[in-house]
Design a protein around this motif. Structure first.
Motif, PDB file in Angstrom:
ATOM      1  N   ILE A  26      39.367  44.393  58.323  1.00  0.00           N
ATOM      2  CA  ILE A  26      39.705  44.586  56.916  1.00  0.00           C
ATOM      3  C   ILE A  26      38.850  43.635  56.094  1.00  0.00           C
ATOM      4  O   ILE A  26      38.795  42.444  56.365  1.00  0.00           O
ATOM      5  CB  ILE A  26      41.193  44.295  56.670  1.00  0.00           C
ATOM      6  N   ARG A  27      38.174  44.193  55.097  1.00  0.00           N
ATOM      7  CA  ARG A  27      37.332  43.381  54.231  1.00  0.00           C
ATOM      8  C   ARG A  27      37.703  43.647  52.783  1.00  0.00           C
ATOM      9  O   ARG A  27      37.804  44.799  52.364  1.00  0.00           O
ATOM     10  CB  ARG A  27      35.866  43.722  54.446  1.00  0.00           C
ATOM     11  N   TYR A  28      37.903  42.591  52.065  1.00  0.00           N
ATOM     12  CA  TYR A  28      38.107  42.686  50.631  1.00  0.00           C
ATOM     13  C   TYR A  28      36.808  42.224  49.981  1.00  0.00           C
ATOM     14  O   TYR A  28      36.342  41.128  50.237  1.00  0.00           O
ATOM     15  CB  TYR A  28      39.264  41.785  50.174  1.00  0.00           C
ATOM     16  N   GLU A  29      36.236  43.027  49.153  1.00  0.00           N
ATOM     17  CA  GLU A  29      34.977  42.705  48.501  1.00  0.00           C
ATOM     18  C   GLU A  29      35.243  42.105  47.122  1.00  0.00           C
ATOM     19  O   GLU A  29      36.256  42.402  46.485  1.00  0.00           O
ATOM     20  CB  GLU A  29      34.112  43.960  48.359  1.00  0.00           C
ATOM     21  N   ILE A  30      34.335  41.271  46.667  1.00  0.00           N
ATOM     22  CA  ILE A  30      34.427  40.704  45.325  1.00  0.00           C
ATOM     23  C   ILE A  30      33.029  40.711  44.729  1.00  0.00           C
ATOM     24  O   ILE A  30      32.056  40.360  45.406  1.00  0.00           O
ATOM     25  CB  ILE A  30      35.032  39.286  45.350  1.00  0.00           C
ATOM     26  N   ALA A  31      32.943  41.149  43.489  1.00  0.00           N
ATOM     27  CA  ALA A  31      31.634  41.232  42.838  1.00  0.00           C
ATOM     28  C   ALA A  31      31.826  41.303  41.328  1.00  0.00           C
ATOM     29  O   ALA A  31      32.903  41.626  40.839  1.00  0.00           O
ATOM     30  CB  ALA A  31      30.878  42.464  43.309  1.00  0.00           C
ATOM     31  N   VAL A  32      30.765  41.017  40.634  1.00  0.00           N
ATOM     32  CA  VAL A  32      30.744  41.173  39.183  1.00  0.00           C
ATOM     33  C   VAL A  32      30.105  42.526  38.883  1.00  0.00           C
ATOM     34  O   VAL A  32      29.011  42.812  39.348  1.00  0.00           O
ATOM     35  CB  VAL A  32      29.929  40.040  38.523  1.00  0.00           C
ATOM     36  N   VAL A  33      30.802  43.342  38.126  1.00  0.00           N
ATOM     37  CA  VAL A  33      30.295  44.661  37.761  1.00  0.00           C
ATOM     38  C   VAL A  33      29.244  44.500  36.659  1.00  0.00           C
ATOM     39  O   VAL A  33      29.512  43.903  35.609  1.00  0.00           O
ATOM     40  CB  VAL A  33      31.445  45.578  37.279  1.00  0.00           C
ATOM     41  N   LYS A  34      28.065  45.002  36.920  1.00  0.00           N
ATOM     42  CA  LYS A  34      26.938  44.812  36.011  1.00  0.00           C
ATOM     43  C   LYS A  34      27.239  45.341  34.600  1.00  0.00           C
ATOM     44  O   LYS A  34      26.852  44.732  33.605  1.00  0.00           O
ATOM     45  CB  LYS A  34      25.698  45.515  36.568  1.00  0.00           C
ATOM     46  N   ALA A  35      27.948  46.443  34.502  1.00  0.00           N
ATOM     47  CA  ALA A  35      28.216  47.047  33.197  1.00  0.00           C
ATOM     48  C   ALA A  35      29.431  46.446  32.486  1.00  0.00           C
ATOM     49  O   ALA A  35      29.782  46.878  31.396  1.00  0.00           O
ATOM     50  CB  ALA A  35      28.427  48.554  33.369  1.00  0.00           C
ATOM     51  N   SER A  36      30.057  45.442  33.080  1.00  0.00           N
ATOM     52  CA  SER A  36      31.239  44.827  32.478  1.00  0.00           C
ATOM     53  C   SER A  36      30.910  44.146  31.156  1.00  0.00           C
ATOM     54  O   SER A  36      29.860  43.536  30.999  1.00  0.00           O
ATOM     55  CB  SER A  36      31.829  43.792  33.440  1.00  0.00           C
ATOM     56  N   SER A  37      31.828  44.227  30.230  1.00  0.00           N
ATOM     57  CA  SER A  37      31.656  43.501  28.970  1.00  0.00           C
ATOM     58  C   SER A  37      32.214  42.084  29.080  1.00  0.00           C
ATOM     59  O   SER A  37      32.220  41.334  28.111  1.00  0.00           O
ATOM     60  CB  SER A  37      32.339  44.260  27.830  1.00  0.00           C
ATOM     61  N   HIS A  38      32.693  41.723  30.274  1.00  0.00           N
ATOM     62  CA  HIS A  38      33.274  40.396  30.522  1.00  0.00           C
ATOM     63  C   HIS A  38      32.598  39.744  31.725  1.00  0.00           C
ATOM     64  O   HIS A  38      33.255  39.145  32.582  1.00  0.00           O
ATOM     65  CB  HIS A  38      34.779  40.507  30.758  1.00  0.00           C
ATOM     66  N   ARG A  39      31.288  39.827  31.781  1.00  0.00           N
ATOM     67  CA  ARG A  39      30.558  39.335  32.953  1.00  0.00           C
ATOM     68  C   ARG A  39      30.719  37.839  33.164  1.00  0.00           C
ATOM     69  O   ARG A  39      30.845  37.383  34.296  1.00  0.00           O
ATOM     70  CB  ARG A  39      29.093  39.717  32.858  1.00  0.00           C
ATOM     71  N   ALA A  40      30.720  37.052  32.112  1.00  0.00           N
ATOM     72  CA  ALA A  40      30.862  35.601  32.268  1.00  0.00           C
ATOM     73  C   ALA A  40      32.224  35.266  32.870  1.00  0.00           C
ATOM     74  O   ALA A  40      32.327  34.435  33.782  1.00  0.00           O
ATOM     75  CB  ALA A  40      30.677  34.900  30.925  1.00  0.00           C
ATOM     76  N   ALA A  41      33.271  35.913  32.381  1.00  0.00           N
ATOM     77  CA  ALA A  41      34.614  35.671  32.920  1.00  0.00           C
ATOM     78  C   ALA A  41      34.686  36.130  34.374  1.00  0.00           C
ATOM     79  O   ALA A  41      35.320  35.466  35.212  1.00  0.00           O
ATOM     80  CB  ALA A  41      35.663  36.398  32.083  1.00  0.00           C
ATOM     81  N   ALA A  42      34.055  37.239  34.684  1.00  0.00           N
ATOM     82  CA  ALA A  42      34.051  37.750  36.056  1.00  0.00           C
ATOM     83  C   ALA A  42      33.326  36.778  36.990  1.00  0.00           C
ATOM     84  O   ALA A  42      33.793  36.504  38.092  1.00  0.00           O
ATOM     85  CB  ALA A  42      33.409  39.124  36.107  1.00  0.00           C
ATOM     86  N   ARG A  43      32.191  36.241  36.553  1.00  0.00           N
ATOM     87  CA  ARG A  43      31.456  35.256  37.364  1.00  0.00           C
ATOM     88  C   ARG A  43      32.301  34.011  37.601  1.00  0.00           C
ATOM     89  O   ARG A  43      32.336  33.473  38.698  1.00  0.00           O
ATOM     90  CB  ARG A  43      30.132  34.888  36.694  1.00  0.00           C
ATOM     91  N   THR A  44      33.003  33.578  36.571  1.00  0.00           N
ATOM     92  CA  THR A  44      33.887  32.414  36.705  1.00  0.00           C
ATOM     93  C   THR A  44      34.987  32.696  37.715  1.00  0.00           C
ATOM     94  O   THR A  44      35.305  31.856  38.562  1.00  0.00           O
ATOM     95  CB  THR A  44      34.501  32.043  35.337  1.00  0.00           C
ATOM     96  N   PHE A  45      35.576  33.883  37.645  1.00  0.00           N
ATOM     97  CA  PHE A  45      36.628  34.257  38.598  1.00  0.00           C
ATOM     98  C   PHE A  45      36.095  34.252  40.022  1.00  0.00           C
ATOM     99  O   PHE A  45      36.721  33.692  40.925  1.00  0.00           O
ATOM    100  CB  PHE A  45      37.202  35.632  38.236  1.00  0.00           C
ATOM    101  N   VAL A  46      34.939  34.858  40.243  1.00  0.00           N
ATOM    102  CA  VAL A  46      34.348  34.899  41.587  1.00  0.00           C
ATOM    103  C   VAL A  46      34.095  33.486  42.086  1.00  0.00           C
ATOM    104  O   VAL A  46      34.411  33.156  43.231  1.00  0.00           O
ATOM    105  CB  VAL A  46      33.045  35.742  41.603  1.00  0.00           C
ATOM    106  N   MET A  47      33.570  32.626  41.228  1.00  0.00           N
ATOM    107  CA  MET A  47      33.308  31.244  41.632  1.00  0.00           C
ATOM    108  C   MET A  47      34.602  30.518  42.000  1.00  0.00           C
ATOM    109  O   MET A  47      34.640  29.738  42.938  1.00  0.00           O
ATOM    110  CB  MET A  47      32.572  30.498  40.525  1.00  0.00           C
ATOM    111  N   ARG A  48      35.674  30.793  41.277  1.00  0.00           N
ATOM    112  CA  ARG A  48      36.966  30.163  41.590  1.00  0.00           C
ATOM    113  C   ARG A  48      37.521  30.653  42.922  1.00  0.00           C
ATOM    114  O   ARG A  48      38.063  29.875  43.695  1.00  0.00           O
ATOM    115  CB  ARG A  48      37.969  30.414  40.470  1.00  0.00           C
ATOM    116  N   VAL A  49      37.407  31.937  43.179  1.00  0.00           N
ATOM    117  CA  VAL A  49      37.886  32.471  44.455  1.00  0.00           C
ATOM    118  C   VAL A  49      37.120  31.844  45.618  1.00  0.00           C
ATOM    119  O   VAL A  49      37.702  31.496  46.640  1.00  0.00           O
ATOM    120  CB  VAL A  49      37.761  34.017  44.502  1.00  0.00           C
TER     121      VAL A  49
END
Length: 68
Positions: A26-49
């Motif tokens: 079982i693999r859970y993937e994590i990534a920042v969606v390129k088309a997201s309007s919240h890319r900075a927040a997504a990058r921060t979330f990934v870094m925290r995880v």
């Protein structure tokens, strides 16, 4: 159902363990969606995880650790 799912309802369910050979990987993937309007927040979330604290929280919750 996964072990991590059963923890929140442990008093109401019975966990039946399966042998390792019967458990699919079982693999859970994590990534920042390129088309997201919240890319900075997504990058921060990934870094925290993936941070030391995030990894400790995942381990405490029963998850395997992500590769860096």
């Amino acid at each position: 159902m996964y072990v991590t799912d059963s923890k929140s309802v442990a008093a109401r369910v019975r966990v039946v363990p399966l042998p390792a050979w019967a458990q699919p990987p079982i693999r859970y993937e994590i990534a920042v969606v390129k088309a997201s309007s919240h890319r900075a927040a997504a990058r921060t979330f990934v870094m925290r995880v993936l941070s030391k604290r995030g990894r400790a929280l995942l381990r405490r919750a029963g998850f395997g650790l992500p590769k860096r």
